[in-house]
Design an enzyme around this catalytic site. Structure first.
Site, PDB file in Angstrom:
ATOM      1  N   HIS A 121      -3.822   0.480   1.886  1.00 43.31           N
ATOM      2  CA  HIS A 121      -2.468   0.986   1.703  1.00 43.31           C
ATOM      3  C   HIS A 121      -2.236   2.315   2.403  1.00 43.31           C
ATOM      4  O   HIS A 121      -3.092   3.188   2.426  1.00 43.31           O
ATOM      5  CB  HIS A 121      -2.144   1.118   0.206  1.00 43.31           C
ATOM      6  CG  HIS A 121      -3.122   1.982  -0.541  1.00 43.31           C
ATOM      7  ND1 HIS A 121      -3.005   3.344  -0.620  1.00 43.31           N
ATOM      8  CD2 HIS A 121      -4.237   1.663  -1.242  1.00 43.31           C
ATOM      9  CE1 HIS A 121      -3.993   3.844  -1.341  1.00 43.31           C
ATOM     10  NE2 HIS A 121      -4.762   2.840  -1.735  1.00 43.31           N
ATOM     11  N   ASP A 122      -1.074   2.426   3.016  1.00 40.37           N
ATOM     12  CA  ASP A 122      -0.581   3.656   3.648  1.00 40.37           C
ATOM     13  C   ASP A 122      -1.342   4.061   4.905  1.00 40.37           C
ATOM     14  O   ASP A 122      -1.159   5.171   5.410  1.00 40.37           O
ATOM     15  CB  ASP A 122      -0.575   4.824   2.654  1.00 40.37           C
ATOM     16  CG  ASP A 122       0.268   4.543   1.432  1.00 40.37           C
ATOM     17  OD1 ASP A 122       1.489   4.440   1.581  1.00 40.37           O
ATOM     18  OD2 ASP A 122      -0.296   4.398   0.322  1.00 40.37           O
ATOM     19  N   GLY A 139      -7.522   3.815   1.929  1.00 40.60           N
ATOM     20  CA  GLY A 139      -6.121   4.191   1.888  1.00 40.60           C
ATOM     21  C   GLY A 139      -5.818   5.523   2.555  1.00 40.60           C
ATOM     22  O   GLY A 139      -6.653   6.424   2.609  1.00 40.60           O
TER      23      GLY A 139
END
Length: 263
Positions: A121-122, A139
């Protein structure tokens, strides 16, 4: 619609260009947008708020746009964006972002992503990168253009890797990596400049020599980072602009590093 296999499941709300190909048993969710010329192989799941550009190739058994592996995620409509002309090989997992960061995971253009690669994520990945098999990034990681991640390399959360860096096989990264640096090991250690990669991309001898000089100032001079930055500013004033440009990229990266640099 003849390019969508009869066994594929494509939600009626998904937006697919008429030229998109979907292979057998693949699943496309309602919030997915796929651009022209993209080919999705068999047994691929693309879900979440995912936008994919043109002329990408997804091989079998990948999971694209699934929820972030983050306990803080509460179902917010975060996103995944993928650019153009990317190759994504077997068993890759790309997750959407979180509201605690940018809210989007992004992959640029012309990337070669080998099997079993994880983009958490991200993460923000640039263009023209190469990820070898089993490269894993946690992440919030940022990876610049033309970075090469060798097999089984892994990157800690929130790390940054500058453009044209080369990360060796099975390297474990817990700190940031300035542009152009070649590193390897567990823990990671810097081993010079990615000279071969720069030659292949058309860097001149003068530019490479300038980058090597900046590397020596940062890594071999015995100076603190603040002293090295001051020395680089003085050195940049003595070289041609096209050389100073790349030296300045290394110096400015030091100001953006949040976890300290591998040194």
């Amino acid at each position: 619609m003849s390019k969508i296999h009869a066994t594929a499941i494509v939600d009626s709300k998904a937006e697919l260009h008429e030229s998109v190909e979907i292979g057998p048993y693949s699943v496309i969710g309602p919030n997915v947008v796929i651009g022209s010329g993209t080919v999705v192989g068999p047994h691929v799941v693309i879900e979440g708020h995912t936008t994919i550009g043109s002329d990408n190739k997804f091989f079998q058994f990948s999971s694209i746009g699934a929820a972030p592996q983050d306990k803080k995620w509460k179902g917010e409509p975060t996103r995944l964006t993928i650019g153009d002309r990317n190759t994504i090989r077997e068993f890759c997992t790309f997750n959407t972002g979180t509201v605690q960061d940018k809210g989007v995971t992004s992959l640029g253009n012309d990337n070669w992503i080998s099997a079993y690669v994880h983009l958490a994520h991200d993460c923000q990945v640039g263009s023209n990168t190469i990820f070898s098999n089993n490269a894993q990034i946690a992440g919030h990681v940022e990876i610049g253009d033309y970075v090469i991640m060798s097999g089984f390399a892994n990157v800690h959360q929130f790390c940054k890797i500058g453009a044209h860096a080369f990360v060796g096989m099975s390297t474990s990264l817990t700190q940031d990596v300035p542009p152009f640096v070649l590193l390897n090991g567990n823990p990671a250690a810097a081993h010079g400049v990615n000279i071969e990669g720069l030659k292949r991309r058309g860097f001149t001898r003068e530019q490479i020599n300038g980058i090597r000089s900046a590397y020596k100032t940062i890594y071999r001079s015995g100076l603190t980072l603040e002293e090295a930055k001051a020395a680089l500013i003085a050195e940049e004033a003595t070289v041609p602009a096209d050389v100073a440009l790349h030296m300045r990229a290394m110096r400015e990266f030091l100001d953006t590093a949040t976890r300290g640099i591998v040194r």
